[in-house]
Scaffold this motif. Structure first.
Motif, short mmCIF file in Angstrom:
data_model
loop_
_atom_site.label_atom_id
_atom_site.label_comp_id
_atom_site.label_asym_id
_atom_site.label_seq_id
_atom_site.Cartn_x
_atom_site.Cartn_y
_atom_site.Cartn_z
N PHE A 1 45.00 -13.27 -11.56
CA PHE A 1 45.26 -12.49 -12.77
C PHE A 1 45.25 -10.98 -12.46
O PHE A 1 46.05 -10.23 -13.00
CB PHE A 1 44.23 -12.81 -13.85
N LYS A 2 44.34 -10.56 -11.59
CA LYS A 2 44.27 -9.14 -11.21
C LYS A 2 45.56 -8.71 -10.52
O LYS A 2 45.98 -7.55 -10.64
CB LYS A 2 43.07 -8.91 -10.28
N ASN A 3 46.20 -9.63 -9.83
CA ASN A 3 47.46 -9.34 -9.14
C ASN A 3 48.70 -9.66 -9.98
O ASN A 3 49.82 -9.60 -9.48
CB ASN A 3 47.51 -10.09 -7.81
N GLY A 4 48.48 -10.03 -11.24
CA GLY A 4 49.60 -10.21 -12.15
C GLY A 4 50.29 -11.56 -12.09
O GLY A 4 51.43 -11.70 -12.55
N LEU A 5 49.63 -12.57 -11.55
CA LEU A 5 50.22 -13.91 -11.50
C LEU A 5 49.80 -14.69 -12.74
O LEU A 5 48.63 -14.68 -13.12
CB LEU A 5 49.76 -14.66 -10.25
N THR A 6 50.75 -15.38 -13.37
CA THR A 6 50.44 -16.19 -14.56
C THR A 6 50.70 -17.67 -14.33
O THR A 6 50.22 -18.51 -15.08
CB THR A 6 51.25 -15.71 -15.77
N THR A 7 51.49 -17.99 -13.30
CA THR A 7 51.69 -19.38 -12.85
C THR A 7 51.54 -19.39 -11.35
O THR A 7 52.03 -18.49 -10.67
CB THR A 7 53.09 -19.90 -13.22
N VAL A 8 50.88 -20.42 -10.83
CA VAL A 8 50.76 -20.59 -9.38
C VAL A 8 51.37 -21.93 -9.00
O VAL A 8 51.10 -22.95 -9.64
CB VAL A 8 49.29 -20.54 -8.94
N GLU B 1 49.65 -15.60 3.63
CA GLU B 1 49.98 -14.18 3.46
C GLU B 1 49.10 -13.62 2.34
O GLU B 1 48.37 -14.36 1.68
CB GLU B 1 51.47 -14.04 3.09
N TYR B 2 49.20 -12.32 2.10
CA TYR B 2 48.37 -11.69 1.07
C TYR B 2 48.86 -12.10 -0.32
O TYR B 2 50.03 -12.37 -0.52
CB TYR B 2 48.38 -10.17 1.24
N VAL B 3 47.95 -12.13 -1.29
CA VAL B 3 48.24 -12.65 -2.62
C VAL B 3 49.17 -11.74 -3.44
O VAL B 3 49.84 -12.20 -4.35
CB VAL B 3 46.92 -12.91 -3.40
N SER B 4 49.25 -10.46 -3.10
CA SER B 4 49.96 -9.48 -3.93
C SER B 4 51.46 -9.78 -4.06
O SER B 4 52.19 -9.79 -3.06
CB SER B 4 49.81 -8.07 -3.36
N PRO B 5 51.96 -9.97 -5.29
CA PRO B 5 53.40 -10.15 -5.47
C PRO B 5 54.19 -8.87 -5.21
O PRO B 5 55.40 -8.90 -5.00
CB PRO B 5 53.52 -10.59 -6.94
N PHE B 6 53.48 -7.73 -5.19
CA PHE B 6 54.16 -6.45 -4.93
C PHE B 6 54.49 -6.32 -3.46
O PHE B 6 55.50 -5.71 -3.09
CB PHE B 6 53.30 -5.30 -5.45
N TYR B 7 53.68 -6.91 -2.59
CA TYR B 7 54.02 -6.98 -1.17
C TYR B 7 55.26 -7.85 -0.98
O TYR B 7 56.14 -7.55 -0.17
CB TYR B 7 52.86 -7.55 -0.35
N GLY C 1 39.40 -25.12 -21.19
CA GLY C 1 39.63 -23.71 -21.47
C GLY C 1 39.10 -22.77 -20.39
O GLY C 1 39.27 -21.55 -20.47
N ASN C 2 38.46 -23.32 -19.36
CA ASN C 2 37.93 -22.47 -18.28
C ASN C 2 39.04 -21.97 -17.35
O ASN C 2 38.91 -20.90 -16.77
CB ASN C 2 36.90 -23.25 -17.45
N LEU C 3 40.08 -22.77 -17.19
CA LEU C 3 41.20 -22.38 -16.33
C LEU C 3 42.41 -22.10 -17.22
O LEU C 3 42.99 -23.02 -17.80
CB LEU C 3 41.51 -23.50 -15.32
N LYS C 4 42.74 -20.81 -17.32
CA LYS C 4 43.88 -20.40 -18.16
C LYS C 4 45.17 -20.31 -17.36
O LYS C 4 46.26 -20.23 -17.92
CB LYS C 4 43.56 -19.07 -18.83
N MET C 5 45.04 -20.26 -16.04
CA MET C 5 46.20 -20.18 -15.15
C MET C 5 47.07 -21.43 -15.28
O MET C 5 46.57 -22.55 -15.31
CB MET C 5 45.70 -20.05 -13.70
N ARG C 6 48.37 -21.23 -15.35
CA ARG C 6 49.30 -22.37 -15.32
C ARG C 6 49.52 -22.77 -13.85
O ARG C 6 49.62 -21.90 -12.98
CB ARG C 6 50.62 -21.99 -15.96
#
Length: 342
Positions: free
Chosen positions: A28-35, A239-245, A55-60
């Motif tokens: 979420f900190k890196n802006g991902l809403t679905t994994v 690789e690193y989690v950042s979608p900006f990379y 409700g503990n895991l909101k990530m899709r």
């Protein structure tokens, strides 16, 4: 090795829950809403479902089931599992190893290791059997294929078992080294690629492949031109989690220090618009989810992020430094930069 395994404590359910929730925070900190989680077992998928229902895991999560005989028996019998948060409709297989370790299966020997061709991780008879079974279901097949020989074999098996079947959206994960003639086979097979692989591997990839073969490697634009779409991902935790990379590597084909100055094989760089689509609507399409996510429009989930800079206009060198101000899932704030996560 067996001694080490015997003494390594098995993770408890509590350990796994904590790890999943921590991973969600990072995403979420890196802006991902679905994994897209590639290669999960029955227990892991049921745990994810349980955490989402509580409700503990909101990530899709788009869960690719690890391709084994046992898992095929279980999920093909069960059928596609789909909730608003969980989508189980694909299997993840492995054709070969990695290029760096010279495990990727090549059609001609490695340029830096005579008489060495790499490794086939799933024998073709087993692979073909699995592919036939999956083709006769609603499930998608997503296969890790790095070397040109592995890609050639997978593409041809896909084509054979899918003959006459429409809109199956089977994917090749990585599609890293492709023979010139094999690009044609991506007319109805989705290339699912990870742009940072090109910038992680560019220092030594030509040593492995040689001057000619490297031209068909990390060929994202060629793959896009053939299929019409390309699904882009990060491949974390490799690789690193950042979608900006990911975005930066796709557009600039440079490492974080700006090397090489002119970019690596820039004929296969993607435009910002192509990259944005590859990480949103085309990625959603590759998951059969384009009607519910991948763009901000009426009738779709309100999953979106707010950035501190405009990724479509900022100087390319600034893209890796972009920060997420807020992440929303279902219209609810799940992260904000001022530590007001809910």
């Amino acid at each position: 090795e067996s001694l080490v395994m015997n003494y390594w404590p098995k993770a408890t359910r509590n350990d796994l829950v904590n790890a999943i929730i921590k991973a969600q925070e990072i995403c979420f900190k890196n802006g991902l809403t679905t994994v897209d989680d590639a290669g999960l077992g029955i227990e892991a998928i049921e745990l994810i479902d349980s955490l989402q229902n509580s409700g503990n895991l909101k990530m899709r999560v788009y869960a690719m089931v690890s391709g084994s005989s046992e898992n095929l028996d279980y999920y093909l019998n069960k059928g596609v599992i789909k909730t608003d948060k969980l989508n189980v409709r694909s299997f993840k297989l492995y054709a070969d190893g990695a290029l760096g370790s010279r495990g990727a299966l090549l059609r001609s020997p490695y340029s830096d290791k005579p008489n060495h061709f790499g490794l086939l991780l799933t024998d073709l008879e087993t692979f073909n059997t699995y592919a036939k079974r999956i083709a006769n279901s609603e499930y998608q097949m997503n296969t890790h294929a790095i070397g040109d020989s592995a890609n050639h074999a997978v593409l041809n098996i896909y084509k054979n078992v899918l003959e006459g079947k429409k809109d199956r959206r089977w994917r090749i994960e990585h599609a890293q080294v492709i023979s010139p003639d094999d690009f044609e086979l991506f007319d109805d097979i989705i290339p699912s690629v990870q742009p940072t692989h090109s910038t992680s591997d560019m220092y030594w990839a030509e040593d492995r492949l040689g001057h000619e073969r490297i031209k068909g490697a990390y060929a994202f634009k060629d793959l896009l031109n053939k299929y019409g779409k390309v699904a882009l991902g990060t491949d974390f935790p490799v690789e690193y989690v950042s979608p900006f990379y990911t975005f930066y590597a796709a557009v600039s084909r440079q490492d974080l220090k700006g090397y090489p100055k002119e970019g690596f094989q820039m004929e296969n760089a993607l435009t910002r618009e192509e990259t944005l689509k590859g990480m949103t609507i085309w990625a959603a399409y590759s998951n059969f989810e384009e009607d519910e996510k991948g763009s901000i429009e009426a009738g779709k989930f309100a999953d979106f992020i707010i950035l501190d800079k405009n990724i479509m206009e900022v100087d390319v060198s600034e893209i890796p430094n972009i920060k997420v101000i807020s992440t929303f899932v279902d219209g609810q704030s799940v992260y904000d930069k001022d530590n007001l996560a809910k």
